[in-house]
Design a protein around this motif. Structure first.
Motif, PDB file in Angstrom:
ATOM      1  N   ILE A  94       0.879  -1.170   0.000  1.00 21.74           N
ATOM      2  CA  ILE A  94       0.000   0.000   0.000  1.00 21.74           C
ATOM      3  C   ILE A  94       0.912   1.215   0.000  1.00 21.74           C
ATOM      4  O   ILE A  94       1.617   1.467   0.983  1.00 21.74           O
ATOM      5  CB  ILE A  94      -0.917   0.017   1.235  1.00 21.74           C
ATOM      6  N   ILE A 164      -6.031  -0.310  -0.433  1.00 19.66           N
ATOM      7  CA  ILE A 164      -6.056  -1.448   0.493  1.00 19.66           C
ATOM      8  C   ILE A 164      -6.785  -2.628  -0.146  1.00 19.66           C
ATOM      9  O   ILE A 164      -6.328  -3.776  -0.076  1.00 19.66           O
ATOM     10  CB  ILE A 164      -6.724  -1.046   1.818  1.00 19.66           C
ATOM     11  N   ILE A 196      -7.078  -1.673   8.681  1.00 23.37           N
ATOM     12  CA  ILE A 196      -5.920  -2.545   8.436  1.00 23.37           C
ATOM     13  C   ILE A 196      -5.795  -3.591   9.542  1.00 23.37           C
ATOM     14  O   ILE A 196      -5.534  -4.773   9.285  1.00 23.37           O
ATOM     15  CB  ILE A 196      -4.633  -1.701   8.320  1.00 23.37           C
TER      16      ILE A 196
END
Length: 326
Positions: A94, A164, A196
């Motif tokens: 990312i 993501i 996350i």
């Protein structure tokens, strides 16, 4: 066996003024399901370390390591074709700024499905369904409609969520998040970090989080590596490093953070005097000694990481003095 093992990673950049030693002797290991946070000031070598793991460094940059092993596979000798089979598949990244990482000429749907179509034997419908599922998973509403949009039509927070989702398309074992919240406001930062952490638990991934924000680290990391001038100066569990920081640089970073109930309005925040040394040419001893209140003659010699606890290592020649001052 650890999922990722790195031993003595060195990154050198040839310049007109000499060789810039951007990263020197970095070593760490990461288990499945763990989160390792690598923290430090801008220019400390954090992002270069992450790019070296993905073999995405520019051609003129020289990478050397005694070992870079991913799930037992040697990444120092792997072919470019072999690395392409890992990137976006079992290892994903990312990037720091989604607007420059997403291609403005292609729709969100095209960019999300590309990795799955490349690495898996699936059709477009299955890839599209997976993209919609993951967009919903990362909190994007009307996911099917978003697939037809272009990056400039999304806000910064939505673009980061797309990044993501893109990293999750192939169900990777490892995700490297390079300052994923830098360009976002505080509210969105918290949402992204929680996202996350939740996805890590759900998918059983290992995560390397690159950041300069120790407040972020305290909330999400299992292990911490504090990086200064291209070297790890303190490593350990998040609890050990935050409860008893031993390196003066780590303490300086923590002193810069306002503490609710202790830092009164109007009080000056802590600051680390001086500046990072020039990394071009030979650099002997502790790179932090020109900014350190505890520096002595012994700091000019080569200093190894010293184990100070079961899960704690520090690169400092004045541990006796720093312990007294704690």
């Amino acid at each position: 066996m650890a999922l990722l093992e790195v031993e003595d990673l060195v990154i050198d950049i040839p310049t007109a003024m000499g060789t810039l030693h951007a990263v020197g002797g970095v070593s760490f290991a990461l288990e499945r399901g763990e989160t390792l946070a690598i923290v430090g000031e801008s220019g400390s070598g954090k992002s270069l370390t992450s790019l070296a793991l993905m073999n995405l460094l520019p051609k003129r940059v020289q990478r050397k390591a005694a070992k870079i092993a991913f799930d037992g596979q040697d990444l120092t000798t792997i072919s470019q074709a072999g690395m392409r089979r890992l990137r976006g598949n079992r290892m994903a990244m990312i990037f720091q700024e989604p607007m420059t990482s997403l291609n403005p000429a292609f729709t969100i749907g095209d960019q999300l499905t590309e990795a799955l179509l490349c690495h898996r034997k699936v059709g477009m419908k299955e890839a599209t369904d997976r993209a919609v599922h993951l967009l919903e998973k990362v909190g994007i509403t009307a996911a099917g409609q978003r697939l037809r949009q272009y990056p400039h039509q999304l806000s910064g927070g939505l673009r980061q969520r797309v990044m993501i989702a893109m990293a999750l398309m192939c169900g990777p074992d490892l995700i490297i998040a390079d300052e994923p919240t830098t360009a976002l406001d505080v509210t969105i930062q918290a949402q992204i970090l929680h996202l996350i952490a939740d996805l890590k638990k759900e998918f059983g991934m290992a995560v390397i989080l690159i950041t300069h924000d120790l407040g972020v680290v305290a909330r999400v990391a299992d292990k911490v590596g504090v990086m200064y001038a291209g070297r790890l100066v303190e490593t350990g569990t998040s609890r050990a490093v935050f409860k008893q920081p031993r390196h003066p640089y780590t303490r300086g970073l923590l002193d810069c953070i306002p503490v609710p109930g202790r830092t009164q309005p109007g009080m000056p925040l802590g600051a680390i005097r001086g500046q990072v040394p020039n990394l071009i040419g030979r650099l002997d001893g502790c790179a932090f000694r020109n900014r350190c209140d505890f520096a002595g003659p012994e700091c000019a010699a080569d200093i190894p990481l010293v184990r100070t606890g079961a899960d704690h290592e520090v690169r400092c020649a004045r541990l006796d003095a720093t312990e007294v001052a704690a």
